[in-house]
Design an enzyme around this catalytic site. Structure first.
Site, PDB file in Angstrom:
ATOM      1  CG  ASP A 177       6.939  77.049 -71.153  1.00 33.78           C
ATOM      2  OD1 ASP A 177       7.311  76.243 -70.273  1.00 33.78           O
ATOM      3  OD2 ASP A 177       6.628  76.699 -72.297  1.00 33.78           O
ATOM      4  CG  HIS A 178       7.002  75.178 -65.251  1.00 41.31           C
ATOM      5  ND1 HIS A 178       5.788  74.861 -65.803  1.00 41.31           N
ATOM      6  CD2 HIS A 178       7.613  74.017 -64.974  1.00 41.31           C
ATOM      7  CE1 HIS A 178       5.678  73.551 -65.846  1.00 41.31           C
ATOM      8  NE2 HIS A 178       6.769  73.004 -65.357  1.00 41.31           N
ATOM      9  CG  HIS A 240       5.952  72.740 -71.204  1.00 38.33           C
ATOM     10  ND1 HIS A 240       5.979  74.004 -70.667  1.00 38.33           N
ATOM     11  CD2 HIS A 240       4.954  72.103 -70.565  1.00 38.33           C
ATOM     12  CE1 HIS A 240       5.040  74.109 -69.749  1.00 38.33           C
ATOM     13  NE2 HIS A 240       4.398  72.979 -69.669  1.00 38.33           N
TER      14      HIS A 240
END
Ligand SMILES: NC(=O)c1ccc[n+]([C@@H]2O[C@H](COP(=O)([O-])OP(=O)(O)OC[C@H]3O[C@@H](n4cnc5c(N)ncnc54)[C@H](OP(=O)(O)O)[C@@H]3O)[C@@H](O)[C@H]2O)c1
Length: 484
Positions: A177-178, A240
């Site tokens: 999950d950047h 996110h």
């Protein structure tokens, strides 16, 4: 301030989907930056893998073009790009067939870390895991990096976890999950747990509420087909925003180690209360004279998928009982911005009288643009004329604090890929976390379907539907302005 670069051990990295959008825009330019920073050892090998017919030189040209197009600064002189490209190769493989797999396994180096980045559509994740096992590449030194979306609901996420678990141990699976790779997100942990100042106040006694906003100016663009099956809940909130919420709300882990951190995050997700339908506002952006609206973008005049979502969420535990968390995300909004605002309660008694007005401390953690933190503090307005109060920001923009070195701060993908090579899973989601997040979101989504809920329309370039403002107004609170 000089940032330290610690070179990693030699590694092989195979990028499945090495010709795709994500690889060209983020992964490969990111790797080049790490190479330029001196973090990549001489012997590192990067192999692109996809179905397109191409040889090593063809792939190097593709990567050169990608870095020139998508790199954030001009390519440095002095042959750095050529030296980087020399580490690259390409193997033509089909995830669903047998082509190319033996060749790929021949190219893999014995006895070193090997990471396989699944930068392909999620329907291929299982096939890739299976083939890696079949062709002897799923050894103990292997790691797989799995892109989002991780499942479409709890059932599919569980099925995917089960497929990956057939051939890989949880310690080998890196669900990316950047958002977790962003500098400020990690700073959130540093600020909370590295200072004595905030933690005593970080609870329902002192925090009035918390706002998380992730706003985009773009619409769904060419991703309409995919997006319309997901919507803001699946595309942004389940992953996110949920991860940000966990880092804000979690208890201090005993150590900054993968399972200590992830155990605490999981407890937060499990403590989330079901959300009342009237605490959620869904929206779809309207057309403007120049640009189509959401329904035209996804080519479905009856679409009920949300491109905007605002919700009030509660966490049932001692620390947060009664403190609302307001989450908001959407497309085609006024500005591109991501921030967390921790709004503290009023001082218990104002010695300055009612005329001094209401003043609150707010800690703002900005993820983009201008990553940094601001703490609003109340001071005396300068000058004569009595005691008037004013809020001023104590501002720490990282670019200012770090000076020229700010440019060298790795972006999220760079950092996360290097963490994979180092074997550090702290910033990656564990399988049970992902499942718990789906277990919370699934009934909300099912509720919309059962009630035939229709998203409200909102003006492109606005802050979302009016009702989302009311969500806060009803509670005597206000969203922070969406601005760049
Ligand atoms: N793009 C983004 O910004 C972004 C952001 C977050 C997450 N993601 C996720 O990242 C993944 C990749 O996205 P993307 O945007 O890069 O997709 P993309 O541009 O469509 O690229 C897909 C890649 O997969 C390869 N591929 C397709 N079928 C294959 C097969 N059967 N065997 C081997 N390779 C195959 C394609 O090359 P060939 O056609 O040559 O095989 C191509 O390299 C997806 O899971 C996506 O959800 C993307």
């Amino acid at each position: 301030m000089v940032s330290r670069v610690i070179p990693v051990d030699p590694f092989d990295l195979v990028i499945f989907g090495g010709t795709g959008d994500l690889a060209r825009r983020k992964i490969l330019p990111g790797l080049f930056r790490r190479f330029c920073a001196g973090q990549m050892p001489e012997e590192a090998q990067i192999i692109g893998a996809a179905r397109s017919e191409m040889d090593d030189d063809g792939y190097r040209q593709l990567v050169r073009d990608a870095i020139e197009e998508f790199g954030d600064k001009p390519v440095p002189e002095g042959g750095a790009l050529d030296a980087f490209l020399a580490r690259l190769g390409y193997v033509q493989v089909d995830a669903t067939g047998t082509d190319g797999w033996e060749e790929l396994s021949r190219r893999i180096t014995e006895d070193r870390v090997r990471a396989f980045y699944f930068s392909v559509g999620p329907s291929l994740f299982g096939d890739l895991a299976e083939r890696l096992h079949q062709y002897g590449m799923a050894s103990g030194q292997s790691r797989i990096v799995v892109e989002k979306p991780f499942g479409h609901d709890l059932g599919t996420a569980k099925a995917l976890n089960a497929v990956l678990a057939q051939h890989f141990d949880e310690t080998q699976i890196y669900r990316i999950d950047h958002y977790l790779g962003k500098e400020t997100v990690q700073n959130l942990m540093a600020v909370r747990f590295g200072n004595v100042l905030f933690e005593p106040l970080w609870n329902a006694l002192y925090v009035d509420h918390i706002q998380v906003t992730v706003a985009e100016t773009v619409g769904v663009g060419g991703r309409g087909g995919y997006y319309d099956k997901s919507g803001a809940m699946r595309d942004m909130v389940q992953n996110h925003l949920m991860q940000l919420l966990c880092l804000i709300a979690m208890e201090p882990p005993a150590k900054f180690e993968p399972d200590s951190v992830r155990d605490e995050k999981l407890k937060v997700i499990r403590a989330l209360e079901p959300v009342e339908p009237h605490h959620i506002v869904r929206g779809q952006y309207d057309a403007t004279e120049k640009e189509p609206g959401y329904r035209e973008d996804v080519e479905d005049p009856k679409s009920r998928t949300e491109s905007f979502l605002a919700m009030k969420v509660h966490i049932s535990n001692w620390r947060w009982a009664g403190t609302p968390f307001y989450l908001r995300t959407g497309k085609r909004l006024r500005a591109r911005t991501s921030e967390i605002a921790v709004v503290f309660k009023d001082a218990p008694h104002s010695i300055f009288g009612a005329e001094a007005g209401r003043h609150r401390n707010v800690l703002i953690i900005r993820l983009q643009p201008n990553e940094g933190m601001t703490l609003d503090v109340t001071i005396k307005e300068p000058g004569p004329g009595g005691m008037r109060l004013v809020d001023v920001p104590l501002d720490m923009t990282f670019a200012d604090a770090l000076g020229p070195d700010a440019d060298e701060v790795p972006d999220a993908y760079e950092r996360l890929i290097m963490d994979v090579i180092r074997g550090n899973q702290t910033l990656f989601m564990r399988g049970d976390e992902v499942e718990a997040a789906w277990a919370w979101t699934d009934p909300i989504i099912a509720g919309w379907a059962a009630r035939n809920d229709v998203p409200k329309t909102y003006d492109a370039g606005s802050a979302g539907p009016e009702d989302s403002l009311m969500l806060m107004h009803r509670d005597g609170r206000k969203w922070r302005e969406i601005k760049a």
